[in-house]
Design a protein around this motif. Sequence first.
Motif, PDB file in Angstrom:
ATOM      1  N   GLU A  80       1.329  -1.301  -0.316  1.00 20.05           N
ATOM      2  CA  GLU A  80      -0.413  -0.384  -0.367  1.00 20.05           C
ATOM      3  C   GLU A  80       0.625   1.622   0.100  1.00 20.05           C
ATOM      4  OE1 GLU A  80      -3.277   2.193   3.029  1.00 20.05           O
ATOM      5  OE2 GLU A  80      -2.735   0.046   3.145  1.00 20.05           O
ATOM      6  N   ALA A  81       2.042   1.055   0.721  1.00 17.87           N
ATOM      7  CA  ALA A  81       3.180   2.507   0.582  1.00 17.87           C
ATOM      8  C   ALA A  81       3.030   2.710  -0.506  1.00 17.87           C
ATOM      9  CB  ALA A  81       4.130   2.030   1.569  1.00 17.87           C
ATOM     10  N   PRO A  95      -4.480   9.456 -12.656  1.00 16.34           N
ATOM     11  CA  PRO A  95      -5.779   8.823 -12.977  1.00 16.34           C
ATOM     12  C   PRO A  95      -5.762   7.939 -14.437  1.00 16.34           C
ATOM     13  CG  PRO A  95      -6.282  10.935 -14.322  1.00 16.34           C
ATOM     14  CD  PRO A  95      -5.129  11.176 -13.278  1.00 16.34           C
ATOM     15  N   ALA A  96      -4.761   7.511 -14.322  1.00 20.08           N
ATOM     16  CA  ALA A  96      -5.273   6.081 -15.593  1.00 20.08           C
ATOM     17  C   ALA A  96      -6.551   5.293 -15.648  1.00 20.08           C
ATOM     18  CB  ALA A  96      -3.678   4.523 -15.520  1.00 20.08           C
ATOM     19  N   VAL A 110       2.838   6.973  -2.251  1.00 20.95           N
ATOM     20  CA  VAL A 110       4.186   8.245  -1.678  1.00 20.95           C
ATOM     21  C   VAL A 110       3.387   8.763  -3.111  1.00 20.95           C
ATOM     22  CG1 VAL A 110       5.289   6.968  -0.267  1.00 20.95           C
ATOM     23  CG2 VAL A 110       5.037   5.950  -3.079  1.00 20.95           C
ATOM     24  N   ALA A 111       2.551   8.598  -4.307  1.00 17.97           N
ATOM     25  CA  ALA A 111       2.134   8.936  -5.264  1.00 17.97           C
ATOM     26  C   ALA A 111       3.069   9.348  -6.225  1.00 17.97           C
ATOM     27  CB  ALA A 111       1.482   9.833  -4.838  1.00 17.97           C
ATOM     28  N   PHE A 114      -6.504  -0.721  -7.026  1.00 12.83           N
ATOM     29  CA  PHE A 114      -7.179  -0.092  -5.246  1.00 12.83           C
ATOM     30  C   PHE A 114      -6.620   1.039  -5.590  1.00 12.83           C
ATOM     31  CE2 PHE A 114      -5.676   1.889  -0.827  1.00 12.83           C
ATOM     32  CZ  PHE A 114      -6.687   2.713  -0.571  1.00 12.83           C
ATOM     33  N   ARG A 115      -7.428   2.270  -5.932  1.00 20.00           N
ATOM     34  CA  ARG A 115      -7.317   3.492  -6.004  1.00 20.00           C
ATOM     35  C   ARG A 115      -7.568   4.683  -5.598  1.00 20.00           C
ATOM     36  NH1 ARG A 115      -8.912   4.113 -11.939  1.00 20.00           N
ATOM     37  NH2 ARG A 115      -9.936   2.452 -12.958  1.00 20.00           N
ATOM     38  N   THR A 116      -6.551   6.107  -5.692  1.00 22.58           N
ATOM     39  CA  THR A 116      -6.525   7.322  -4.489  1.00 22.58           C
ATOM     40  C   THR A 116      -6.625   8.249  -5.312  1.00 22.58           C
ATOM     41  OG1 THR A 116      -3.849   7.558  -5.255  1.00 22.58           O
ATOM     42  CG2 THR A 116      -5.089   5.551  -2.935  1.00 22.58           C
TER      43      THR A 116
END
Length: 243
Positions: free
Chosen positions: A22-23, A93-94, A27-28, A136-138
């Motif tokens: 998840e990390a 936003p792929a 960290v984008a 999983f999206r952010t």
Amino acid sequence: MTTGSDVRAAFTDPAENLAFDEALLRVAPESPVLWLWRNPVCVVVGRGQRIAREVRIDECVRDGVPVLRRASGGGTVFHDPGNLNVTLVLPGPADRPLEALGQVMSAAVDQLGLVPRIGDRGLFVGDAKLCGFAVFRTKTGLLAHSTLLVETSAGLVGRYLTGAPPDPRPLDSHRSPVASLAEHGLRPGFPAVEAAVRAAASQLLGTFVPRPPSAAELARQRALLHTRYRYPSWHADGAQRAA
């Protein structure tokens, strides 16, 4: 072509692996990230799933198999050292992240000598699932990950996961017969399997440069261990601790 990162990291604790997974998204990153990893024996349920519907709890307790929860959706999976986990993080936003991951895994399996097809939430050879997918999206990116059964037997998977329930619900796993590369007659070894995945990712997404985990990724891993992955309620029902 994009230059991405092929992160080379090894953790022996399933909680540390899930937190680092998840990390990598949190960290984008500005370019694609690939991480190949393996877990000790455990069962991992999807973010909103109910353990009692997914897991043979008595068998897990008897055999000392931990049950953990990840941040992504998708179905429950069995992990052990015979199963390769593939994490792909894409920035921005792929569109169609599972399609990108499916193309990578399909190309890798094709290189290994089997004829795959992308089906419901996974990759199949014949009627048997070889890889499962979840996403999983952010706001800043998305994480798609896959399990690839290299040596793990179908019988071992069935020992700890329940069958399809008589009253299916939207978050329930979609059960399918499974078979590993070994059960299809292929025993290339993990270095060859990992090389095939890396080659497929590079062909489809651009060059991936090997690197160790960054300080930011390790710091976010520690934070996630505190709020989620070392917190029993997270694994039991998805509740997380305040930061």
